[in-house]
Design an enzyme around this catalytic site. Structure first.
Site, PDB file in Angstrom:
ATOM      1  N   ASP A 153       2.838   1.226  -3.814  1.00  0.00           N
ATOM      2  CA  ASP A 153       3.240   2.199  -2.795  1.00  0.00           C
ATOM      3  C   ASP A 153       3.281   1.534  -1.427  1.00  0.00           C
ATOM      4  O   ASP A 153       2.241   1.143  -0.890  1.00  0.00           O
ATOM      5  CB  ASP A 153       2.259   3.370  -2.766  1.00  0.00           C
ATOM      6  CG  ASP A 153       2.425   4.302  -3.947  1.00  0.00           C
ATOM      7  OD1 ASP A 153       3.563   4.745  -4.177  1.00  0.00           O
ATOM      8  OD2 ASP A 153       1.432   4.575  -4.640  1.00  0.00           O
ATOM      9  N   ASP A 167       4.557  11.083 -10.814  1.00  0.00           N
ATOM     10  CA  ASP A 167       3.703  10.427  -9.811  1.00  0.00           C
ATOM     11  C   ASP A 167       2.923  11.480  -9.035  1.00  0.00           C
ATOM     12  O   ASP A 167       3.495  12.249  -8.279  1.00  0.00           O
ATOM     13  CB  ASP A 167       4.554   9.589  -8.858  1.00  0.00           C
ATOM     14  CG  ASP A 167       3.704   8.739  -7.914  1.00  0.00           C
ATOM     15  OD1 ASP A 167       2.466   8.730  -8.060  1.00  0.00           O
ATOM     16  OD2 ASP A 167       4.290   8.078  -7.041  1.00  0.00           O
TER      17      ASP A 167
END
Length: 220
Positions: free
Chosen positions: A35, A175
């Site tokens: 990320d 996610d």
């Protein structure tokens, strides 16, 4: 039942990142989810180009790079040069004036193109991009921080995407706030993979190998 498990590396122990990568590999993780946050598109900073480059050098497993940044078209090449065939880059369509241009750069580099869809983003607004991407990352929490609560209305969005995936040839990944109950419910429906963070993988009192083995043995 076959589905992929990805480790959300923003949740890893950065006191010994080498050991984290090794333990996750040995435990049976399928890929590493990276990320990248710029503090502008999302209200947080998380992971950097150097973090990603190190993990890429430390494993032969695939990397899933999730760019939560404004105007990724300006910087995507910096990430591409550290990646290999089989790796993925996701962009957020709202973060770019012409997201298809950025996706084409990813395709031209031989990297798998993907889009990430926020809880408030409708399937209809990304319909044309579904024709060119190979992966769709469905955010079940608002992007930017780990440890958030699942937003139940996202389930209806996943149902819409499942109805389109075969005809449009993309895979669907989950996610956010991913517990065993979500895998049990959505893997049989056709969700192809799940990003694992603090809900199920990190910060537990068990080894990664034990946790991942239990997930693989879930009863469907």
């Amino acid at each position: 039942m076959k589905f992929e498990l990805m480790a959300s590396m923003m949740c890893a122990n950065y006191g010994n990142l080498e050991k984290e990568v090794r333990d996750l590999e040995e435990g049976g993780i399928d890929s590493f989810h990276i990320d990248i946050m710029d503090g502008r598109y999302v209200p947080n900073f998380a992971m950097s180009l150097n973090d990603m480059a190190y993990i890429a050098s430390a494993t032969k497993k695939a990397l899933d790079v999730h760019l939560m940044v404004e105007h990724p078209n300006h910087t995507v090449e910096l990430f591409i040069k550290h990646l290999r065939e089989g790796d993925t880059i996701y962009i957020h369509p709202e973060a770019e004036y012409h997201p298809s241009t950025t996706l084409q750069k990813i395709i031209n580099a031989g990297i798998t193109p993907g889009i990430a869809i926020n809880p408030g983003t409708s399937v209809e607004t990304v319909m044309e991009m579904l024709r060119i991407v190979k992966k769709v990352l469905v955010m079940t929490v608002n992007p930017g921080n780990a440890g958030q609560m699942y937003m139940p209305y996202v389930g209806k969005k996943i149902t819409k995407l499942l109805a389109l995936k075969e005809d449009m040839n993309f895979q669907i990944y989950w996610d956010g706030a991913c517990g065993a109950d979500k895998i049990i419910e959505y893997a049989p429906k056709g969700v192809d993979g799940f990003v694992l963070g603090t809900t199920l993988l990190f910060g537990q009192e068990r080894s990664y190998g034990e946790t991942l083995a239990d997930i693989r043995e879930l009863k469907f």
